[in-house]
Design a protein around this motif. Sequence first.
Motif, PDB file in Angstrom:
ATOM      1  N   TYR A  30      88.504  11.175 -17.654  1.00 28.58           N
ATOM      2  CA  TYR A  30      87.623  10.168 -18.276  1.00 28.58           C
ATOM      3  C   TYR A  30      86.164  10.307 -17.833  1.00 28.58           C
ATOM      4  CZ  TYR A  30      91.872   7.315 -19.286  1.00 28.58           C
ATOM      5  OH  TYR A  30      93.079   6.841 -19.729  1.00 28.58           O
ATOM      6  N   HIS A 179      92.519  -0.673 -21.770  1.00 26.62           N
ATOM      7  CA  HIS A 179      93.672  -0.424 -22.654  1.00 26.62           C
ATOM      8  C   HIS A 179      94.291  -1.714 -23.201  1.00 26.62           C
ATOM      9  CE1 HIS A 179      93.303   3.483 -20.604  1.00 26.62           C
ATOM     10  NE2 HIS A 179      93.873   3.973 -21.687  1.00 26.62           N
ATOM     11  N   HIS A 202      98.119   5.876 -24.477  1.00 27.68           N
ATOM     12  CA  HIS A 202      98.367   5.826 -23.032  1.00 27.68           C
ATOM     13  C   HIS A 202      99.306   4.645 -22.755  1.00 27.68           C
ATOM     14  CE1 HIS A 202      97.599   5.701 -18.709  1.00 27.68           C
ATOM     15  NE2 HIS A 202      97.177   6.943 -18.849  1.00 27.68           N
ATOM     16  N   SER A 218     100.401  10.523 -20.542  1.00 27.62           N
ATOM     17  CA  SER A 218      99.269  10.483 -19.607  1.00 27.62           C
ATOM     18  C   SER A 218      98.112  11.266 -20.225  1.00 27.62           C
ATOM     19  CB  SER A 218      99.662  11.118 -18.268  1.00 27.62           C
ATOM     20  OG  SER A 218      99.536  12.525 -18.331  1.00 27.62           O
TER      21      SER A 218
HETATM   22  P1  13P Z   1      96.111   9.227 -16.108  1.00 26.11           P
HETATM   23  O1  13P Z   1      96.830   9.389 -14.825  1.00 26.11           O
HETATM   24  O2  13P Z   1      96.981   9.290 -17.314  1.00 26.11           O
HETATM   25  O3  13P Z   1      94.963  10.176 -16.205  1.00 26.11           O
HETATM   26  O4  13P Z   1      95.509   7.749 -16.167  1.00 26.11           O
HETATM   27  C1  13P Z   1      94.675   7.232 -15.188  1.00 26.11           C
HETATM   28  C2  13P Z   1      94.074   5.965 -15.575  1.00 26.11           C
HETATM   29  O5  13P Z   1      93.415   5.310 -14.833  1.00 26.11           O
HETATM   30  C3  13P Z   1      94.298   5.521 -16.939  1.00 26.11           C
HETATM   31  O6  13P Z   1      93.556   4.408 -17.199  1.00 26.11           O
END
Ligand code: 13P
Length: 307
Positions: A30, A179, A202, A218
């Motif tokens: 991100y 989310h 997600h 993920s």
């Molecule tokens: P991931 O482990 O899927 O990268 O997600 C981390 C996270 O903070 C999602 O908001």
Amino acid sequence: MDRMTQAAAIHDEIRALAAERDAVIIAHNYQRPEVQDVADFVGDSLGLARQAAATDASVIVFAGVHFMAETAKILSPDKTVLMPEPRAGCPMADMLTGEQLAAWREGHPGVPVVTYVNSSAEVKALSDICCTSANAVEVVRSLRADRILFGPDKNLAAWVGSQLPGVEVIAWDGWCPTHEDVTVEQVREAAARHPSAEIVAHPECRPEVCAMATAVLSTSQMLRWAESSPAEEFIVVTEEGLLHGLAKAAPGKRFVNLTPRMLCPNMKVTTIEKVRDSLAGMRTAIEVDAEVARRALGAVERMVAVG
Ligand code: 13P
Ligand code: SF4
């Protein structure tokens, strides 16, 4: 100097500093595109924890949020773990404190505690095992328990419960603000505009949103999915930083950002200037109380070993 030339100059400065300091730079999916592009490794929480555990470098620069750098320090206590912007937190991780978990646990004697890695070191130290979004289902399956406590994310807990019908998942009431905001209507509208697109979501999204997805994954699993799926178009139901990796992983395919509001402000406070300054000044070093780290290590190591 325009922004592109400036960014390229800072990129070179960072790579030279990293070599000088024997540092590895790891960044979450991100992060800002220019931060991802300067990193040695970009990945999801599980991938980055594994990188942090395996690296030979003496310094780890962690471009992500606080719990991720803390997890790296728990796994590699002898290494220097730097955060370019230590104020980058995760609101979900703050929704369950060590004190709250201790009381919750006490109210459910004998029930195993599974903790999402988006949590503090204190909370991990009180957990039987941690998990990430990539391996939550496998982690819970590995326990062979018929009842578990799962925190802090109620939505990931619901996703795990939906995949393992024989397991009663008792969830803490925590969530990710980025989310949690996604609605069924938004996904429905995007699907109507892009009828041939697959929907990747997600598991921090609400259950009714996950139920609409082609796949619940993920962030790094989404990258692999986009690469290998025969589909040409995808509606991406996660933080917008992933679009950069998706465009690189599957050039030529089309990615639809569900809404411009799918942004985690904490993931965006780290800039390449801060990465450079962090390496130049060797700051800010993340520390975890040695006793807490020792107690958290087992739960984190068990997580890294699954899936
Ligand atoms: P991931 O482990 O899927 O990268 O997600 C981390 C996270 O903070 C999602 O908001
Ligand atoms: Fe935390 Fe959500 Fe940001 Fe991930 S996207 S770091 S869960 S606030």
